[in-house]
Design an enzyme around this catalytic site. Structure first.
Site, PDB file in Angstrom:
ATOM      1  N   TYR A 164       0.866  -1.188   0.000  1.00 21.00           N
ATOM      2  CA  TYR A 164       0.000   0.000   0.000  1.00 21.00           C
ATOM      3  C   TYR A 164       0.894   1.227   0.000  1.00 21.00           C
ATOM      4  CZ  TYR A 164      -3.400   3.479   1.720  1.00 21.00           C
ATOM      5  OH  TYR A 164      -4.205   4.581   1.883  1.00 21.00           O
ATOM      6  N   ASP A 223       9.211   2.647  -0.275  1.00 21.25           N
ATOM      7  CA  ASP A 223       8.168   3.275   0.528  1.00 21.25           C
ATOM      8  C   ASP A 223       8.392   2.830   1.968  1.00 21.25           C
ATOM      9  OD1 ASP A 223       6.005   4.181   1.906  1.00 21.25           O
ATOM     10  OD2 ASP A 223       4.506   3.488   0.466  1.00 21.25           O
ATOM     11  N   LYS A 241       4.551   8.584   9.065  1.00 18.33           N
ATOM     12  CA  LYS A 241       4.355   7.945  10.370  1.00 18.33           C
ATOM     13  C   LYS A 241       5.379   8.377  11.438  1.00 18.33           C
ATOM     14  CE  LYS A 241       1.186   4.582   8.596  1.00 18.33           C
ATOM     15  NZ  LYS A 241       1.161   3.960   7.274  1.00 18.33           N
TER      16      LYS A 241
HETATM   17  C1  LIG Z   1       0.465   4.470   5.978  1.00 21.24           C
HETATM   18  C2  LIG Z   1       1.166   4.244   4.689  1.00 21.24           C
HETATM   19  C3  LIG Z   1       1.025   5.110   3.593  1.00 21.24           C
HETATM   20  C4  LIG Z   1       0.030   6.228   3.584  1.00 21.24           C
HETATM   21  O1  LIG Z   1       0.297   7.194   4.537  1.00 21.24           O
HETATM   22  P1  LIG Z   1      -0.905   8.164   5.011  1.00 21.24           P
HETATM   23  O2  LIG Z   1      -0.212   9.124   5.926  1.00 21.24           O
HETATM   24  O3  LIG Z   1      -1.923   7.294   5.656  1.00 21.24           O
HETATM   25  O4  LIG Z   1      -1.431   8.826   3.786  1.00 21.24           O
HETATM   26  C5  LIG Z   1       1.814   4.897   2.470  1.00 21.24           C
HETATM   27  N1  LIG Z   1       2.677   3.878   2.417  1.00 21.24           N
HETATM   28  C6  LIG Z   1       2.834   3.012   3.440  1.00 21.24           C
HETATM   29  C7  LIG Z   1       3.824   1.914   3.328  1.00 21.24           C
HETATM   30  C8  LIG Z   1       2.062   3.153   4.599  1.00 21.24           C
HETATM   31  O5  LIG Z   1       2.190   2.257   5.578  1.00 21.24           O
END
Ligand SMILES: *Cc1c(COP(=O)(O)O)cnc(C)c1O
Length: 436
Positions: free
Chosen positions: A146, A241, A274
């Site tokens: 994601y 990511d 995060k």
């Molecule tokens: C949480 C997450 C996102 C999205 O971040 P948001 O701040 O919720 O938009 C993108 N990539 C990864 C791997 C994530 O865990």
């Protein structure tokens, strides 16, 4: 009829009248496990209290950011001081430089960085940058990873190899995802075929190095090595990511884990979020100067944000990063996580419940399966009803894990051995009920 004494239920009913599904982000609604979501009243350390005043040991930690636990004194103080000086200016501040310096210090692959407000925004902007920098359109993503909810990234695999993806959401035009190639995680053969046929058109390959959005699945070393080699060979950018894994699995993030195992290994671009915001809306993306200077106002790739580098959020992130940079922080966090995972495994084995688990730093995942899965299809072999039973059993006993089997879990520095022991005992009691 007497009114419900369950305040979570009362609040959920009120929320559903005004907010679609009663929540502002879908997984919070407990759809995957059924029941009523806990509405959080307040949190401190490793715990939060719900609207009924019930205490929960929190293994979500806002889905990763709360690595120090809730209400860490140094972070609270930094946020309070920053708030007194103003919430937002729309003009640069010194703290943005300090946060950039703190991030870059721990990530050798990152020379320059841009701050934004959410992981979605960071991933979306990174894709634009990769396309702008390479002059190519196509991107590779993997099933089960994601990267936020930008149009081009809401894609599932088509039927068969090297077909283009299908939108996973209504409202995403098929034309928008026609440049997104979706491959199976950890499948080297598919990866090689994709580069062999489309290599010259691929702008970037985006991957969660340790996938935390299909529970917890690591990219194998040979697979990651091949990702790096093929990107280099074909002039595509390797994008990590690390919104979830960044400053969560190690101070040097997941790239340091792969860097330690694969000589000379580095991603080209990194997406963060995060933990770097410590619970405030803050995210970032970064990489080498030559690529990052393609961004406006220096280069032709447009990107902007009214609240980007927000002074209160940067204070929160900076204070969090300072704490986690202290000697032995990750050593102790990893030991705590390991003790949780080992305890759960021991309890499951004793009760004859299939259980496989993995962890890195302050992040973990477990499956009610005999062996760890390597890709999304294998993750989805988990039995959802069994997981729902485990989830509710733990919730009843004051242990709060993610309300869906495809989510990772998080341990914070505030979790004590006592919390872990209580969690393992709760799990043992629930495992007894799970035996067929
Ligand atoms: C949480 C997450 C996102 C999205 O971040 P948001 O701040 O919720 O938009 C993108 N990539 C990864 C791997 C994530 O865990």
């Amino acid at each position: 009829m007497t009114p419900s004494t369950d305040r979570n239920q009362t609040l959920f009913d009120r929320a559903k009248a005004l907010i679609p599904g009663g929540v502002n982000s879908p997984v919070r609604a407990f759809r995957a496990v059924g029941g009523t979501p806990a509405f959080v009243q307040r949190a401190q350390g490793a715990y939060f209290w719900d609207a009924n005043g019930k205490r929960h040991i929190d293994y979500i930690g806002s889905w990763g950011p709360m690595i120090l636990g809730h209400g860490h004194p140094a972070v609270l103080e930094a946020v309070q001081k920053a708030a007194m000086d103003g919430f937002s200016f729309g003009a640069p501040t010194e703290r943005e430089i300090e946060l950039a310096e703190e991030i870059v210090k721990h990530l050798p692959s990152v020379e320059m960085i841009r701050l934004v407000s959410s992981g979605t925004e960071a991933a979306m902007s990174t894709i634009r940058l990769a396309r702008g920098a390479t002059g190519r359109n196509m991107i590779i993503k993997f099933e089960g990873c994601y990267h936020g909810h930008a149009d081009a990234l809401l894609v599932k695999a088509g039927s068969g190899l090297a077909t283009f993806g299908h939108p996973t959401s209504a409202g995403v035009p098929a034309d928008v995802v026609q440049h997104t190639l979706v491959l199976e995680y950890n499948n080297i053969q598919q990866l090689e075929e994709a580069f062999a046929t489309q290599g010259k058109d691929i702008a970037c390959l985006m991957i969660e190095p340790i996938a935390g959005n299909m529970n917890f699945v690591r990219a194998s070393l040979p697979f990651m090595k091949r990702c790096r080699e093929l990107c280099t060979q074909h002039g595509a950018l390797l994008v990590f990511d690390e919104v979830m894994t960044g400053f969560r699995v190690a101070l040097g993030s997941a790239q340091s884990v792969y860097g330690a195992a694969i000589p000379g290994f580095k991603p080209d671009l990194t997406v963060l979020g995060k933990v770097i915001g410590g619970g405030m809306p803050l995210a970032a993306f970064g990489g080498p100067r030559a690529i990052m200077e393609q961004l406006s106002p220096v280069g032709p790739v447009y990107q902007a944000g009214t609240l980007s580098g927000n002074p209160v959020a940067t204070a929160c992130g900076l204070a969090t990063l300072k704490e986690i940079s202290k000697p032995r922080f990750f050593h102790e966090l990893s030991a705590r996580t390991k003790s949780l995972v080992d305890g759960l495994k021991g309890a499951a084995d004793a009760e004859g419940v299939p259980f496989a688990a993995d962890h890195e730093g302050g992040m973990f995942g477990f499956f009610l399966l005999e062996a760890l899965p390597a890709n999304y299809t294998q993750v989805m072999k988990s039995e959802a009803p069994k997981f729902a039973k485990l989830f509710h059993g733990l919730l009843d006993r004051g242990v709060y894990i993610a309300p869906a089997l495809y989510e990772a879990g998080f341990v914070s520095a505030a979790h004590t051995e006592g919390d872990i022991a209580q969690t393992v005992e709760a799990a043992r009691a629930v495992f007894k009920t799970l035996k067929a």
